[in-house]
Structure formats: structure tokens, C-alpha cells
Motif scaffolding. Structure first.
Motif, PDB file in Angstrom:
ATOM      1  N   SER A   1       0.844  -1.196   0.000  1.00  0.00           N
ATOM      2  CA  SER A   1       0.000   0.000   0.000  1.00  0.00           C
ATOM      3  C   SER A   1       0.879   1.246   0.000  1.00  0.00           C
ATOM      4  N   ARG A   2       0.268   2.360  -0.354  1.00  0.00           N
ATOM      5  CA  ARG A   2       1.007   3.626  -0.350  1.00  0.00           C
ATOM      6  C   ARG A   2       1.516   3.956   1.044  1.00  0.00           C
ATOM      7  N   SER A   3       0.692   3.707   2.057  1.00  0.00           N
ATOM      8  CA  SER A   3       1.127   4.025   3.424  1.00  0.00           C
ATOM      9  C   SER A   3       2.273   3.120   3.861  1.00  0.00           C
ATOM     10  N   ALA A   4       2.240   1.846   3.454  1.00  0.00           N
ATOM     11  CA  ALA A   4       3.340   0.933   3.798  1.00  0.00           C
ATOM     12  C   ALA A   4       4.634   1.359   3.104  1.00  0.00           C
ATOM     13  N   ILE A   5       4.514   1.760   1.854  1.00  0.00           N
ATOM     14  CA  ILE A   5       5.693   2.234   1.114  1.00  0.00           C
ATOM     15  C   ILE A   5       6.243   3.496   1.772  1.00  0.00           C
ATOM     16  N   ALA A   6       5.348   4.405   2.147  1.00  0.00           N
ATOM     17  CA  ALA A   6       5.771   5.646   2.790  1.00  0.00           C
ATOM     18  C   ALA A   6       6.535   5.356   4.083  1.00  0.00           C
ATOM     19  N   ARG A   7       6.011   4.441   4.895  1.00  0.00           N
ATOM     20  CA  ARG A   7       6.714   4.083   6.134  1.00  0.00           C
ATOM     21  C   ARG A   7       8.081   3.481   5.827  1.00  0.00           C
ATOM     22  N   GLN A   8       8.136   2.594   4.855  1.00  0.00           N
ATOM     23  CA  GLN A   8       9.391   1.931   4.499  1.00  0.00           C
ATOM     24  C   GLN A   8      10.433   2.923   4.007  1.00  0.00           C
ATOM     25  N   LEU A   9      10.001   3.906   3.225  1.00  0.00           N
ATOM     26  CA  LEU A   9      10.934   4.871   2.642  1.00  0.00           C
ATOM     27  C   LEU A   9      11.135   6.103   3.512  1.00  0.00           C
ATOM     28  N   GLY A  10      10.331   6.253   4.549  1.00  0.00           N
ATOM     29  CA  GLY A  10      10.454   7.409   5.426  1.00  0.00           C
ATOM     30  C   GLY A  10       9.972   8.699   4.784  1.00  0.00           C
ATOM     31  N   VAL A  11       8.927   8.593   3.956  1.00  0.00           N
ATOM     32  CA  VAL A  11       8.356   9.766   3.295  1.00  0.00           C
ATOM     33  C   VAL A  11       6.859   9.816   3.597  1.00  0.00           C
ATOM     34  N   HIS A  12       6.239  10.927   3.264  1.00  0.00           N
ATOM     35  CA  HIS A  12       4.799  11.083   3.443  1.00  0.00           C
ATOM     36  C   HIS A  12       4.063  10.284   2.363  1.00  0.00           C
ATOM     37  N   PRO A  13       2.886   9.715   2.688  1.00  0.00           N
ATOM     38  CA  PRO A  13       2.130   8.977   1.665  1.00  0.00           C
ATOM     39  C   PRO A  13       1.835   9.794   0.407  1.00  0.00           C
ATOM     40  N   SER A  14       1.660  11.102   0.556  1.00  0.00           N
ATOM     41  CA  SER A  14       1.413  11.919  -0.640  1.00  0.00           C
ATOM     42  C   SER A  14       2.637  11.949  -1.556  1.00  0.00           C
ATOM     43  N   THR A  15       3.814  11.806  -0.976  1.00  0.00           N
ATOM     44  CA  THR A  15       5.039  11.742  -1.780  1.00  0.00           C
ATOM     45  C   THR A  15       5.026  10.478  -2.627  1.00  0.00           C
ATOM     46  N   VAL A  16       4.576   9.380  -2.036  1.00  0.00           N
ATOM     47  CA  VAL A  16       4.456   8.126  -2.786  1.00  0.00           C
ATOM     48  C   VAL A  16       3.482   8.324  -3.941  1.00  0.00           C
ATOM     49  N   GLY A  17       2.345   8.970  -3.665  1.00  0.00           N
ATOM     50  CA  GLY A  17       1.364   9.235  -4.714  1.00  0.00           C
ATOM     51  C   GLY A  17       1.923  10.097  -5.834  1.00  0.00           C
ATOM     52  N   ARG A  18       2.681  11.119  -5.471  1.00  0.00           N
ATOM     53  CA  ARG A  18       3.280  11.983  -6.497  1.00  0.00           C
ATOM     54  C   ARG A  18       4.296  11.223  -7.343  1.00  0.00           C
ATOM     55  N   ARG A  19       5.066  10.359  -6.699  1.00  0.00           N
ATOM     56  CA  ARG A  19       6.042   9.571  -7.461  1.00  0.00           C
ATOM     57  C   ARG A  19       5.351   8.582  -8.394  1.00  0.00           C
ATOM     58  N   LEU A  20       4.258   7.975  -7.936  1.00  0.00           N
ATOM     59  CA  LEU A  20       3.502   7.073  -8.811  1.00  0.00           C
ATOM     60  C   LEU A  20       2.919   7.844  -9.995  1.00  0.00           C
ATOM     61  N   ALA A  21       2.386   9.026  -9.730  1.00  0.00           N
ATOM     62  CA  ALA A  21       1.819   9.840 -10.809  1.00  0.00           C
ATOM     63  C   ALA A  21       2.900  10.266 -11.803  1.00  0.00           C
ATOM     64  N   ALA A  22       4.064  10.633 -11.297  1.00  0.00           N
ATOM     65  CA  ALA A  22       5.164  11.009 -12.188  1.00  0.00           C
ATOM     66  C   ALA A  22       5.602   9.820 -13.033  1.00  0.00           C
TER      67      ALA A  22
END
Length: 102
Positions: free
Chosen positions: A61-82
Motif C-alpha cells: 500500500s502507499r502508506s506501507a511504502i511511505a513508512r518503508q521509505l520514510g516519506v509522506h504517503p502523498s510523496t508516494v502518490g506523487r512519485r507514482l503519478a510522475a
């Protein structure tokens, strides 16, 4: 709404339109698309590639990825969109070059 509800933004969006156009036996089209998708993911910048691999291939999930990478979930969303935008641009170039013709 499920956190993974946007899962189909790629490759399904792009692949679906190609497969519908191909009609009939589309195994050759699917094989070309699979090669494209693998290559396109490898060409992404590292941060985008990492979230794509974790989200789509490892089904995190985006939240799991965010925790793993130490970033905000919205950052994960922006990277997926990019990554989506970059892959669509790569796909357009390939289509213009006739690489997805049957």
C-alpha cells in the motif's frame, strides 16, 4: 475507497486499449507490451522506480511504502503519478515508432 483503487492507472489503461485494437489472438501484442513495461520501469528515475516496484510488483500500500521509505504517503502518490506520466510518454514514443503494431 481502497488505498489500492488507483491500481489500474498503468499498465492496464494502456494495455487495455492496445489489446482491444489488436482483436483476436493478442498474445504477440501482450508479449511486446510486457517487454515495453519491463524496460520502461527500468528507465524510470530511482525514486519513481522504487515506488512502482513496491506498489505494483510487491503489492504494498502507499502508506506501507511511505513508512518503508520514510516519506509522506502523498510523496508516494506523487512519485507514482510522475512514473505514470513518464511511462505514458515512453509508450507514445513507442507507438509512434510502430513498436506496438500487430
Amino acid at each position: 475507497m481502497s488505498e489500492r483503487s488507483g491500481e489500474g492507472f498503468f499498465p492496464a489503461d494502456f494495455a487495455g486499449s492496445l489489446w482491444e485494437e489488436a482483436g483476436g489472438d493478442n498474445s504477440a501484442m501482450r508479449a511486446r507490451y510486457a517487454r515495453f513495461a519491463r524496460s520502461a520501469v527500468r528507465c524510470l528515475p530511482k525514486k519513481q522506480r522504487t515506488v512502482v516496484e513496491l506498489y505494483f510488483f510487491e503489492k504494498q500500500s502507499r502508506s506501507a511504502i511511505a513508512r518503508q521509505l520514510g516519506v509522506h504517503p502523498s510523496t508516494v502518490g506523487r512519485r507514482l503519478a510522475a512514473a505514470q506520466g513518464a511511462m505514458r510518454e515512453m509508450a507514445a514514443v513507442c507507438m509512434d515508432a510502430g513498436l506496438f503494431l500487430t
